[in-house]
Design an enzyme around this catalytic site. Structure first.
Site, PDB file in Angstrom:
ATOM      1  N   ARG A  51      24.368 -39.312   3.487  1.00  0.00           N
ATOM      2  CA  ARG A  51      23.337 -39.768   4.428  1.00  0.00           C
ATOM      3  C   ARG A  51      22.969 -41.233   4.260  1.00  0.00           C
ATOM      4  O   ARG A  51      22.394 -41.856   5.130  1.00  0.00           O
ATOM      5  CB  ARG A  51      22.075 -38.926   4.235  1.00  0.00           C
ATOM      6  N   LYS A 148      31.237 -23.537  -5.579  1.00  0.00           N
ATOM      7  CA  LYS A 148      30.305 -22.496  -5.959  1.00  0.00           C
ATOM      8  C   LYS A 148      28.900 -23.082  -6.008  1.00  0.00           C
ATOM      9  O   LYS A 148      28.791 -24.307  -6.142  1.00  0.00           O
ATOM     10  CB  LYS A 148      30.706 -21.875  -7.292  1.00  0.00           C
ATOM     11  N   HIS A 178      36.388 -23.580 -10.657  1.00  0.00           N
ATOM     12  CA  HIS A 178      37.149 -24.586 -11.414  1.00  0.00           C
ATOM     13  C   HIS A 178      37.799 -24.009 -12.666  1.00  0.00           C
ATOM     14  O   HIS A 178      38.726 -24.596 -13.210  1.00  0.00           O
ATOM     15  CB  HIS A 178      36.296 -25.829 -11.730  1.00  0.00           C
ATOM     16  N   GLU A 216      28.694 -22.374 -24.665  1.00  0.00           N
ATOM     17  CA  GLU A 216      28.395 -23.789 -24.413  1.00  0.00           C
ATOM     18  C   GLU A 216      27.287 -24.251 -25.349  1.00  0.00           C
ATOM     19  O   GLU A 216      26.422 -23.451 -25.725  1.00  0.00           O
ATOM     20  CB  GLU A 216      27.901 -23.981 -22.980  1.00  0.00           C
ATOM     21  N   HIS A 240      33.370 -17.309 -13.061  1.00  0.00           N
ATOM     22  CA  HIS A 240      34.346 -17.743 -14.071  1.00  0.00           C
ATOM     23  C   HIS A 240      34.827 -16.595 -14.982  1.00  0.00           C
ATOM     24  O   HIS A 240      36.020 -16.405 -15.163  1.00  0.00           O
ATOM     25  CB  HIS A 240      33.757 -18.847 -14.952  1.00  0.00           C
ATOM     26  N   LYS A 331      24.281 -20.491 -23.066  1.00  0.00           N
ATOM     27  CA  LYS A 331      23.999 -21.915 -23.258  1.00  0.00           C
ATOM     28  C   LYS A 331      23.308 -22.099 -24.597  1.00  0.00           C
ATOM     29  O   LYS A 331      22.738 -21.159 -25.140  1.00  0.00           O
ATOM     30  CB  LYS A 331      23.091 -22.399 -22.136  1.00  0.00           C
TER      31      LYS A 331
HETATM   32  C1  BG6 Z   1      29.608 -24.369 -14.011  1.00  0.00           C
HETATM   33  C2  BG6 Z   1      28.239 -23.829 -14.342  1.00  0.00           C
HETATM   34  O1  BG6 Z   1      30.193 -23.633 -12.974  1.00  0.00           O
HETATM   35  O2  BG6 Z   1      30.426 -24.298 -15.161  1.00  0.00           O
HETATM   36  C3  BG6 Z   1      27.616 -24.581 -15.492  1.00  0.00           C
HETATM   37  O3  BG6 Z   1      27.390 -23.926 -13.188  1.00  0.00           O
HETATM   38  C4  BG6 Z   1      28.562 -24.599 -16.670  1.00  0.00           C
HETATM   39  O4  BG6 Z   1      26.374 -24.009 -15.856  1.00  0.00           O
HETATM   40  C5  BG6 Z   1      29.954 -25.059 -16.260  1.00  0.00           C
HETATM   41  O5  BG6 Z   1      28.022 -25.470 -17.656  1.00  0.00           O
HETATM   42  C6  BG6 Z   1      30.940 -24.898 -17.410  1.00  0.00           C
HETATM   43  O6  BG6 Z   1      32.157 -25.491 -17.070  1.00  0.00           O
HETATM   44  P1  BG6 Z   1      33.127 -26.088 -18.197  1.00  0.00           P
HETATM   45  O7  BG6 Z   1      34.332 -26.505 -17.442  1.00  0.00           O
HETATM   46  O8  BG6 Z   1      32.394 -27.227 -18.829  1.00  0.00           O
HETATM   47  O9  BG6 Z   1      33.368 -24.970 -19.160  1.00  0.00           O
END
Ligand code: BG6
Length: 484
Positions: A51, A148, A178, A216, A240, A331
């Site tokens: 925008r 997503k 991803h 994570e 995932h 997390k």
């Molecule tokens: C994302 C989530 O899809 O994937 C995040 O929304 C997460 O919360 C992330 O941290 C993790 O991806 P990667 O590639 O860092 O393992």
């Protein structure tokens, strides 16, 4: 080893949300790497849309800075960055209004692939699809890429699918997860279906259980408004972890083609048994030692959203009957570690003395860090004094095994964006897959919401709540340590 790059045809890639975080952090740095690998045709163009009022020059400067921030110094030379950003253009577009669309149409070229990346919130997907269609910017060969979260439950996912289907055929829709672009995830298929060693043993008769961990160290990182409405189940499991489970559990597809692979994944999701309330543990991280708690991060002391979940999932089919899949993600855990462990059964009869020790094989597929596979085998401990057995790893870290000529392991996004241009949907989720995944998760989430279930608190940088350990202990098993 010679790395092979498959050329792609000239393209116009339009990124809606072209100045956003994902575009700056992942999509454009990923394309830059492909540019370095010689995969970006000379006349390829990337058109950022947003925008704000920006000229091409200002946009190029912004992306140059993003590349400098998000790619390692070792791979970039100033002249390459400048040459790459010359492929970029900017068009100011109002996704919900009428301004900018004619301008965008005027920017598009005939005779090249047109791809449109919706790097924006799902509430804009419908408006973008409708305008691409009504302004005749997209044609029947164009592709759209959607990020997503694809819905937040079955009803909203169905609605999104229906909205996109009004203007685009399923073969044109690329739903990104991803995790499917991660090199080792694709390697899981290579290991299973490119060797005769594993597949005969890949079944309940020989596999004791499977563990899938995505741990994570990061916390909520300013994403509280989104995360607190999602939790680990919606944010990580529905997409995932479910994809990792599918690729591990699926039957061999007849071909490595999009529908053959996705048909098999869909069958796995449909074979999942409803989750028993005794078979999961939800957690939320505590603060302390100068670190904020989850509740502080999302600014809601009463939040009952989970930042951790562990579960025991059963795939109800002939191949997996009796072999549980244990999934966990969270997390603020001890280390960043994602892996799949296939733990095989012990030999049916031991010919050795009882005190020789019993061991079973395990195949570990490491997604991150140190992508690779590791097969533990039982051997004799060296030296005299009888037969004592020990488990040793046959370790293959890809970076070591393939050598430096193999280049860096590509980031998930760079692979996936190029697949869109090539028209290969294998590593993208099909609409029915996403819906099936929500159909499985919805009742679980509704169950704990109905019971107003509070998650168990766990220490930041630990392995998660104690109860998650018990989930395996009570079955006589244990999780692999979370360690980098
Ligand atoms: C994302 C989530 O899809 O994937 C995040 O929304 C997460 O919360 C992330 O941290 C993790 O991806 P990667 O590639 O860092 O393992």
């Amino acid at each position: 080893m010679v790395s092979r790059t498959i050329p792609v045809d000239p393209f116009d890639l339009v990124i809606f949300g072209g100045t956003g975080d994902l575009a700056r952090r992942k999509i454009l740095p990923g394309l830059f790497r492909r540019f370095l690998a010689g995969q970006m045709p000379e006349d390829a163009r990337v058109i950022g849309c947003a925008r704000g009022d920006l000229t091409d020059t200002a946009y190029r400067k912004m992306i140059k800075e993003a590349i400098e921030e998000f790619t390692p110094k070792t791979i970039r030379k100033a002249k390459d960055v400048s040459a790459f950003v010359n492929h970029l253009h900017y068009v100011k577009v109002d996704a919900l209004g009428t301004s900018g669309w004619k301008d965008l149409k005027a920017h598009m070229r005939d005779g090249v692939i047109r791809a449109f990346y919706f790097s924006v919130g799902p509430s804009l997907f419908g408006a973008l699809a409708e305008r691409l269609h009504s302004y005749k910017i997209a044609d029947s060969d164009s592709r759209i890429v959607v990020e997503k979260p694809f819905g937040r439950d079955l009803a909203s996912a169905k609605e999104l699918n229906a909205t996109l289907a009004e203007h685009f055929d399923e073969t044109q829709i690329y739903r990104i997860d991803h995790y499917l672009g991660k090199e080792t995830v694709q390697n899981l298929m290579a290991i299973r279906f490119g060797n005769v060693l594993f597949e005969p043993l890949w079944k309940a008769q020989y596999v004791d259980h499977i563990q899938i961990t995505v741990a994570e160290t990061v916390g909520i990182e300013g994403r509280g408004a989104y995360y607190d409405k999602s939790g680990a189940m919606r944010d990580m499991v529905q997409n995932h972890l479910m994809q990792l489970l599918c690729l591990t559990a699926m039957e061999p597809p007849s071909r490595f083609d999009p529908d053959a692979v996705r048909d098999e994944k869909l069958k796995v999701i449909r074979a999942l048994e409803p989750l028993d309330p005794d078979d999961y543990v939800r957690g939320q991280f505590k603060g302390g030692d100068g670190k904020s708690s989850y509740a502080e991060d999302v600014e809601d002391p009463a939040s009952i959203t989970e930042s951790f979940i562990a579960m025991k999932v059963k795939v109800s089919n002939w191949r997996w009957n009796g072999t549980p899949f244990y999934l966990r993600t969270g997390k603020r855990l001890k280390a960043r570690m994602s892996e799949i462990v296939v733990r095989f059964k012990e030999p049916p009869h031991s010919i050795f003395e009882a005190d020789a020790g019993n061991h079973s094989n395990a195949l570990t597929i490491r997604l991150q860090p140190n992508e690779g596979i590791d097969l533990s085998v039982t051997i004799k401990e060296p030296g005299p004094g009888g037969m004592r057995l020990v488990e040793v790893p046959l370790d293959m870290t890809f970076a070591d095994a393939l050598g430096p000529e193999a280049g860096e392991i590509p980031d998930a996004y760079e692979r996936l964006v190029m697949d869109v241009i090539r028209g290969d949907q294998t590593l993208f989720m099909r609409g029915d897959e996403v819906e099936a995944a929500w159909a499985w998760t919805d009742p679980i989430i509704e169950g704990w919401r109905g019971r107003e279930e509070k998650p168990k608190l766990y220490d930041s940088y630990s392995s998660g709540p104690e109860d998650a350990l018990m989930l395996l202990h009570r079955d006589g098993r244990r999780w692999r340590e979370i360690e980098a």
